[in-house]
Motif scaffolding. Sequence first.
Motif, mmCIF file in Angstrom:
data_model
loop_
_atom_site.group_PDB
_atom_site.id
_atom_site.type_symbol
_atom_site.label_atom_id
_atom_site.label_comp_id
_atom_site.label_asym_id
_atom_site.label_seq_id
_atom_site.Cartn_x
_atom_site.Cartn_y
_atom_site.Cartn_z
ATOM 1 N N LEU A 70 3.194 -7.172 1.547
ATOM 2 C CA LEU A 70 2.597 -6.432 -0.164
ATOM 3 C C LEU A 70 3.287 -5.110 0.484
ATOM 4 C CD1 LEU A 70 -1.679 -7.061 -1.041
ATOM 5 C CD2 LEU A 70 1.125 -7.950 -1.906
ATOM 6 N N VAL A 71 3.586 -4.772 1.892
ATOM 7 C CA VAL A 71 4.425 -3.652 2.279
ATOM 8 C C VAL A 71 5.537 -3.743 1.579
ATOM 9 C CG1 VAL A 71 5.450 -2.111 4.196
ATOM 10 C CG2 VAL A 71 2.791 -3.198 3.960
ATOM 11 N N MET A 134 1.260 1.124 5.180
ATOM 12 C CA MET A 134 0.694 -0.129 5.549
ATOM 13 C C MET A 134 -0.808 -0.925 5.345
ATOM 14 S SD MET A 134 -2.173 2.590 7.422
ATOM 15 C CE MET A 134 -2.053 3.737 7.154
ATOM 16 N N ALA A 135 -0.719 -2.204 4.935
ATOM 17 C CA ALA A 135 -1.228 -2.915 3.839
ATOM 18 C C ALA A 135 -2.608 -2.770 4.943
ATOM 19 C CB ALA A 135 -0.712 -4.698 4.336
ATOM 20 N N THR A 144 -14.570 -10.754 -3.221
ATOM 21 C CA THR A 144 -12.915 -10.389 -3.568
ATOM 22 C C THR A 144 -12.891 -9.299 -2.809
ATOM 23 O OG1 THR A 144 -14.188 -8.462 -4.692
ATOM 24 C CG2 THR A 144 -13.581 -11.264 -6.459
ATOM 25 N N ILE A 145 -11.591 -9.977 -2.725
ATOM 26 C CA ILE A 145 -11.002 -8.883 -1.842
ATOM 27 C C ILE A 145 -9.659 -7.665 -2.635
ATOM 28 C CG2 ILE A 145 -9.586 -8.165 0.355
ATOM 29 C CD1 ILE A 145 -10.434 -11.174 1.067
ATOM 30 N N HIS A 146 -9.981 -6.554 -2.942
ATOM 31 C CA HIS A 146 -9.627 -5.559 -3.172
ATOM 32 C C HIS A 146 -8.025 -5.286 -1.828
ATOM 33 C CE1 HIS A 146 -11.935 -3.730 -5.684
ATOM 34 N NE2 HIS A 146 -12.153 -4.229 -6.012
ATOM 35 N N HIS A 147 -6.951 -5.647 -2.723
ATOM 36 C CA HIS A 147 -5.220 -5.779 -1.542
ATOM 37 C C HIS A 147 -4.877 -4.346 -1.526
ATOM 38 C CE1 HIS A 147 -6.083 -9.757 -0.518
ATOM 39 N NE2 HIS A 147 -6.313 -9.709 -1.786
ATOM 40 N N TRP A 148 -4.651 -3.573 -0.953
ATOM 41 C CA TRP A 148 -3.868 -1.825 -0.516
ATOM 42 C C TRP A 148 -2.852 -1.758 0.566
ATOM 43 C CZ3 TRP A 148 -5.952 1.654 -3.975
ATOM 44 C CH2 TRP A 148 -7.121 1.165 -4.529
ATOM 45 N N VAL A 149 -1.972 -0.773 -0.597
ATOM 46 C CA VAL A 149 -1.077 -0.234 0.812
ATOM 47 C C VAL A 149 -0.891 0.886 0.837
ATOM 48 C CG1 VAL A 149 1.435 -0.530 1.004
ATOM 49 C CG2 VAL A 149 0.842 -2.779 0.732
ATOM 50 N N THR A 150 -1.073 1.411 1.475
ATOM 51 C CA THR A 150 -1.028 2.749 1.470
ATOM 52 C C THR A 150 0.065 2.915 2.494
ATOM 53 O OG1 THR A 150 -3.787 3.258 1.567
ATOM 54 C CG2 THR A 150 -2.894 5.192 3.182
ATOM 55 N N SER A 151 0.582 3.948 1.831
ATOM 56 C CA SER A 151 2.041 5.081 2.150
ATOM 57 C C SER A 151 2.478 6.081 1.474
ATOM 58 C CB SER A 151 3.548 3.426 1.077
ATOM 59 O OG SER A 151 3.267 4.701 0.182
ATOM 60 N N SER A 152 3.628 6.979 2.131
ATOM 61 C CA SER A 152 4.448 7.987 1.850
ATOM 62 C C SER A 152 5.211 8.203 1.828
ATOM 63 C CB SER A 152 3.311 9.279 3.437
ATOM 64 O OG SER A 152 4.405 10.411 3.268
ATOM 65 N N TYR A 153 5.858 9.088 1.614
ATOM 66 C CA TYR A 153 6.918 9.328 0.561
ATOM 67 C C TYR A 153 7.670 10.814 0.635
ATOM 68 C CZ TYR A 153 8.061 4.504 0.234
ATOM 69 O OH TYR A 153 8.600 2.920 -0.147
ATOM 70 N N ASP A 171 -1.673 5.318 -2.019
ATOM 71 C CA ASP A 171 -2.598 3.635 -2.367
ATOM 72 C C ASP A 171 -2.258 3.388 -3.276
ATOM 73 O OD1 ASP A 171 -4.522 5.187 -0.171
ATOM 74 O OD2 ASP A 171 -5.714 6.670 -1.001
ATOM 75 N N VAL A 172 -1.649 2.123 -3.342
ATOM 76 C CA VAL A 172 -1.922 0.907 -3.974
ATOM 77 C C VAL A 172 -2.303 -0.184 -3.812
ATOM 78 C CG1 VAL A 172 0.565 0.077 -5.236
ATOM 79 C CG2 VAL A 172 0.934 1.992 -3.670
ATOM 80 N N ARG A 173 -3.357 -1.002 -4.909
ATOM 81 C CA ARG A 173 -3.726 -1.916 -5.176
ATOM 82 C C ARG A 173 -3.111 -2.818 -6.270
ATOM 83 N NH1 ARG A 173 -8.625 -4.220 -8.032
ATOM 84 N NH2 ARG A 173 -8.462 -2.671 -9.306
#
Length: 192
Positions: A70-71, A134-135, A144-153, A171-173
């Motif tokens: 997902l990253v 990071m995932a 259920t599972i919430h899948h996230w990617v946390t990032s910085s730009y 924070d992206v789901r």
Amino acid sequence: YGYKFFIRTFTNQLGDFMNKLASIISLFLLAQIAVAGHHESGHMKKSVVIGYEISDEGEKLDIVAGDQSLVKIWVDYVEAHNQRDLDFIKGTNAKDLVGKAPNGVIVNGSAEHIAFLKNWFETSNPSWEFVYAMANDVPQSDGTIHHWVTSSYKVTDTIDGKEVVARESFDVRFENSKIKEIIVASRQVLAE
């Protein structure tokens, strides 16, 4: 006669030794396979808890290491913003995407998001420079599972004719490998 007897005895003992050695090596390999199989099915598949969150209902939910693929989707998605590739962005969005900007604006749906980006790209010149991602997954109480990617730009934009630089956290789901929700926090980077 003594020489032939010695050779035959030596050959037989060497053969016995080789058979025993082969048996020992086989047992060792079987043991390794059994341990590796146990390790794979147990320890390696167990999720590593990296934190927790409190749900809207007040329930404490573990945050675990997530799916790294997902990253890549997210990094490619942001790069599509740099390339102004609205088709790629639209194809990666869930139809019911929700975007929450740091200024309080909420974008509902992929079509509204694409219209927002199209206007932004035409009136400004934003660019994104990757810092980290990071995932992480959050198993929910309903299974259920919430899948996230946390990032910085590092985001550079032109606002009122001036170049503005900000560090933005996202924070992206994800749902079914599509982007379902984007939450953005921003801090302007000022010259020292």
